[in-house]
Structures are given as structure tokens and as C-alpha cells.
Design an enzyme around this catalytic site. Sequence first.
Site: not given
Ligand code: GLC
Length: 749
Positions: A289
Site C-alpha cells: 500500500d
Molecule cells: C491508499 C489506500 C489504498 C489505495 C492506495 C492508492 O492509501 O490505502 O487502498 O489503493 O493508497 O491510492
Amino acid sequence: MKKLLSCFTGLVAAGTLAASPAWADDIDTKVESLLQQMTLEEKVGQLNQFTDFWDVTGPAPTGEEQEVKYELIKKGLIGSMLNAVGTEDVKTLQTFAVENSRLGIPMIFGYDVIHGHKTIFPLPLAETASWDLDMMEQTARVAAVEASAQGLNWTFAPMIDVGRDPRWGRVMEGSGEDPYLGGKVAIARVNGLQGDDLGAADTIAATLKHFAGYGFGEAGKDYNRADVGTVTLFNTILPPFKAAIDEANPRTVMNAFNTVNGIPATGDEYLQRDILKGEWGFDGFVISDWGSIEEMVDHGFAEDEREAARLAIKAGSDMDMESYAYLENLESLVESGEVDVALIDDAVRRILRVKHELGLFEDPYRYIDPEREETLLMSDQHLDVALKMAERSVVLLKNDGALLPLQAGERVALIGALAADKDSPLGNWRAQGEESSAVSLVEGFAAAGLNFSFSNGVDVEVGDANFASEVVVNTDDRTGMDQAIETARSADKVVLVLGEDALQSGEGRSRADIGFPGLQQELLEKIVAVNPNVVLVVMSGRPLVLTWADENVPTIVQAWHLGHQSGHALTNVLTGAYNPSGKLPMTFPRSVGQLPIYYDYLNTGRPGPRKEVFWQHYIDEDNAPLYPFGHGLSYTDFKYDRLRVRQADEGFEVSVRVRNTGKAAGEEVVQLYIRDHVASVSRPVRQLKGFEKVSLDPRQAQRVTFQLTSEELGFYNGRGEFVVEPGDFDVFVGGSSAATLSDTFTLKR
Ligand code: GLC
């Protein structure tokens, strides 16, 4: 009772279940031959994902930071971009990678297409309330068609974190509290996104997220620790992931920000290598993430960024989203012998394989077709799917005195800022949905020619929050309150719309108090005081505490955030043009003090109620929820009888008759629950094991039959072993988890 541990290797590696198709060998051959040509620097490059500017619908961004990124892309050191949207921007970036780098390896372009891309659908939690798997597959299909028309070939969806604490802002993004329902929804959404041919120009790779336990953050606080036992991990948190991997072949998994029993998910080798890639045989790739690799330093799990990179690659995090830890450290870690190049090769293989499956090597510009971008976004056909999904997502919580449906000609006072709000229905994560482009309820009422007058009541927020800021709640501006009260006083009925702004749920938006924000409760009580015929419509990204309303308002509708067609869909439900059929995917609490609250709880050693105090209860609150999981009413009535359970070849067959005993045609979600009386670990008092949505005309009856395999009666014990144990089971069938029609059967060894 003798326990027979018939150990189903339910975790048998999926990879051994089916021989790989012929093309897979071909892809693997191509991947191997490319891998042999790659330098270590180029291999590490594939493991990096950078973000583009947030709003890239304009010309490809420039500036110092972007120049640095462009140089890395041209050197083949960025394997993927996120947030680059639009054929023009994607083409620019892909051309850099393919035409300039030594090996011309195409990038893969990802984006958060969470509930629609340009056409915005109801929140995922709202869609789940429809229990309509076909519709949810359809909305995912439309989202994939639109996202791929803008150059994207990958989305970070579906989010399948089981959530049982509505204080957590991201319950809006998932499928609620139940692992069985969550698994079925995950399969439908992955199938919708990936279609039958991942190499086609209108299908995109899906991502199961967040692996794992993100929904169990302590106290409902985002990013917080998740301390869960083996039984909860294997029976509640992991099943939606395993179901989707076994049934729908998602090509990527995203890990999670939180720790699981003290170990950051991003660095958890047991979760990512032993279970996901090992026992389950997942052959796609894991993306971290956003920044979660480097965040292991903050977790106190890694000394520094270099250590974080080592721990993450060792744990099976294949691609680094936006932490730069891999780019800046992996090469030297391999050269120093601290990281085996085989780990790098494994990650690169996985990523290259998915790029091949997407057809990106065959044609790096396959997803770049300005003609599709011009014609497919927000088409009438897509908006029609959005309307159908929104209608089915609405849950009628109570309807005393049949205040609904509204009758033609009635003088209706439509009150509340959210009734005119064209932005909040788009929800927190609206991808490329244009700001304030939803149909409001005011517009829906007007289009339907209703006899109504609108009054704003009180604003929910002060100013206008954006994606990265918090909503400033209006706590003192009562302008409009008096006018709203007067509007209500003179109407036959009041439709009062209260709830949350779109940005009061979602990531980073946990709430400690889940009542109506600001002055809305005061408005509610003043409206009810002058006109008892109130239909309360709740727009929110989570279950709210509606206890006062339940005691004082005859009719309550849970309307979530319904997407572009919100106003028309809600109007159709309130007027009866569509008979509501939604059922709650999450329990609604009486008070925040009851949280976490969910239907599949354990009985404990001191169930109640009892005359003395020594049993599991509060001295100042009920144990029961306000509305249980699976609850939802209709404008007609359904009756259940003639429940039959019989031994089948493999398990049991459970059938029930359901009748429409009311005056309107309607749909009912018939739900099947079981209870295992005695087992080697304490089992929940109820567990959802089947559901079917049926449509019945007045006086029509249907027999609904479920097959219950013995494996579905199994569970994971405290050692993470899947077991099926003989014994007595209750079965309950009805229109919610509170169903009373029941029978008992015995599973023999
Ligand atoms: C965010 C979220 C994740 C998302 C990623 C890209 O912090 O936790 O679910 O896909 O970053 O935006």
C-alpha cells in the site's frame, strides 16, 4: 461426542488444482527469456510504482519532480504508474518507457476505481446491500470498460476487508461484516473487472485489498493495530481473499498499513509467502500500500528504509508503491548479499507475467484508444446500470403506518442540505467522477413531477472539503432551521434527508461519534415536533446510530451514497416505482458503546438475559443491535414456511417456501444461516451460508433450495487447520440474521 479431525487441506495450493493453460507456458517462456536479459538495475526498476499528479486529465505534468521521474521511466526503472489517467497522459508515459528504455518493457497503469470510474455507482457497501451479485458484476464490468478507455489496465479494487466497526471510515469501501457475503461479492467484482479475457482492451487487472486484517483496526481507528487470534484470522478475515483467489483468479493483491499481531502486513512473511503464495498458490503479484514499506520504520519494525526494503522483499511484497525504498536500496542489498537475487527474480516474474496477460507486451498501447475514451464514458447505458444498482442498494429500515410509498399529489416537504447535494452521493472515492455531477433528490423529485417544496434546513459542513482535507462540521449556523420547520408544519409528509458528507467516511475518516454530524439531530427533533409524518432518509458511508429516530420517526430509509443516479433511484424507491429490496450488510448499533457489534458472535459462557447481573451484558444498554445484519423491509410482505432439511449426496439440501403475501410485487433476499452446536472451538450463534434473491408477484410462492456441503460446515481451528466435525447443527432461514424459522440436522462422521 467423538471428534474426528477429518482434516480437509482446504488450503491445498490452488495451483495444483488446475493445470496451467497452454498460453501460460508460452508466457512463462517469454518471461524467462526477458528476465535473462535484464540487469539487476532493470529488475529492481520493475518493482517500483510511482504516482503521477492527482489530476492528470490535463497535459502530462512537467516540473523538476516529474523530470526526475521521466528520466527513471526512460531508463526502465519504473514498472508502473498510478493516478496517470487519460489516453494522452498514459501514451506519453508509456512511450517514454517503451521507446526509450533499453528493453522497452511496458508499464502497467493502476488507479483506484473503487465504485465506478467516470460513471459513479453506489458505494461498495451500498452495492453489497443489494445482495445482487449479477448487478455488482455489471457495475464492475462498466467500471473496467471506462477505466480501460482512459488508458488504465489495473485497478486497486475490490477492497474486501471484513469490517465490524463503523467508526472506521473505510467500511464504505468494503462489503460489510460477513466473510461469506464478502467472498461472493469479491468474486463477482473480480469477474466484472477482469472479464473472460484479461488481454482484451476493455478488461483490467483486479486487486484484492488489503491483505490482511485492515478492517480490524483497534477502536475503529484507521491504520491501527489489528490483534486477532488464529480462529478469527482464518474464519473471518482470510475467507473472502481465499474465495476470490480460488474462484476468480485476481491478478494482484495489495497488502495493508496495519500490523497483524504486531507484524506489519507489508513485512509479514507468514501471511504473504506461507499462506497467500504458498498454501493458496497465488501466482499474481503483491503491491504494497502507499508507502507502507517505508512505514515499517515508523512501526518500529525496521531500523531504516534499507532494512524496510530488505524485510519487505523477503516477506513477499513484490512492488513498492511510492516509498522509493526498493529503488534506493534493493540493488545494494543484493550486491552485499543481504538479499538473494532469487527474491527479486520471483517478484519480477510475477509482474512481467501479469503484463503479458494484459497484452501489454503484444501491444503496449492496447489501452490507448481516444475513440473509446470519447464515446464510452458515462454513456446512457452505463447510467442506466447505475440507476438499477442504486435502486437495489437502498434499505427500508422501518415503515410504520406505511408512510411510504409516497402517494401522488401529496404535499411533501423535502428538507435537508443533503437533499440538494449533488456531490456527496458520489461518495468518498469517486475516481474520475466530476465534482457535483450526481442527480440530487431535489432533482429526482422535480423530474418525477412530485408536489414538494424544498428547504435546506442546516448545512452539514462549513466550506467545501476536498479529498485531502477534513470536513469542518457546521455546529452553530442555524440559518434555515426555522424556515425548514415552517415548511414541515404545513406538509402532508416530510422527507427529511440527513447524514454524512461524502468526505466524512473513507480513508483517514474514522469517527468516535457515529450520530448525525453537527446540527442535524436538532433539526430532526424540531421537525418531528411539528409534523409526525416524517420519512427519514439517511445518506452515509457507514451505519449511523439511529436510535432516537427509530423511537420517534415512523419511516427510515438507509440511502448510503448512491452515485450518479442517486436522486432518480431514491425517488423511484420513495414513490414505489421501485419496491425496495436492500438488506443490511452491516449491523446497525443502538449506541457507539456497543461496538464492535456483529451478528455472528459467540454465545459466551454466560449468555442472557438472566435475573442476576453476572452474564454478558451492559447495565446501561441492550445487547441487541438496532437493526440486525441482513435486515431490510419491502412495500410488500414475505412469509416463510415448509422448511425442509434432507441428507444429500454431499452434505444437506435445505429448502423453504417463501410467499409474497402483500399487495405489491417485490424482491426478497432469502438467507440461510447455520449454528454448530458443539465443536473443538466455540462457533458463532449464526453464520450465513447461503442466500438467493427472488422476485415474487402478490400471492406468488417459490420454493428456494440451498445445497449445504459438509465442507461448508467446516471451520479453521486454533492451529489454522481446516476441520469438519460431526455433530448437530441448527439451520435458520428467513429475511434477516434474526430469522426464526429453523430446523436441526446431524452431520455424521
Ligand atoms: C491508499 C489506500 C489504498 C489505495 C492506495 C492508492 O492509501 O490505502 O487502498 O489503493 O493508497 O491510492
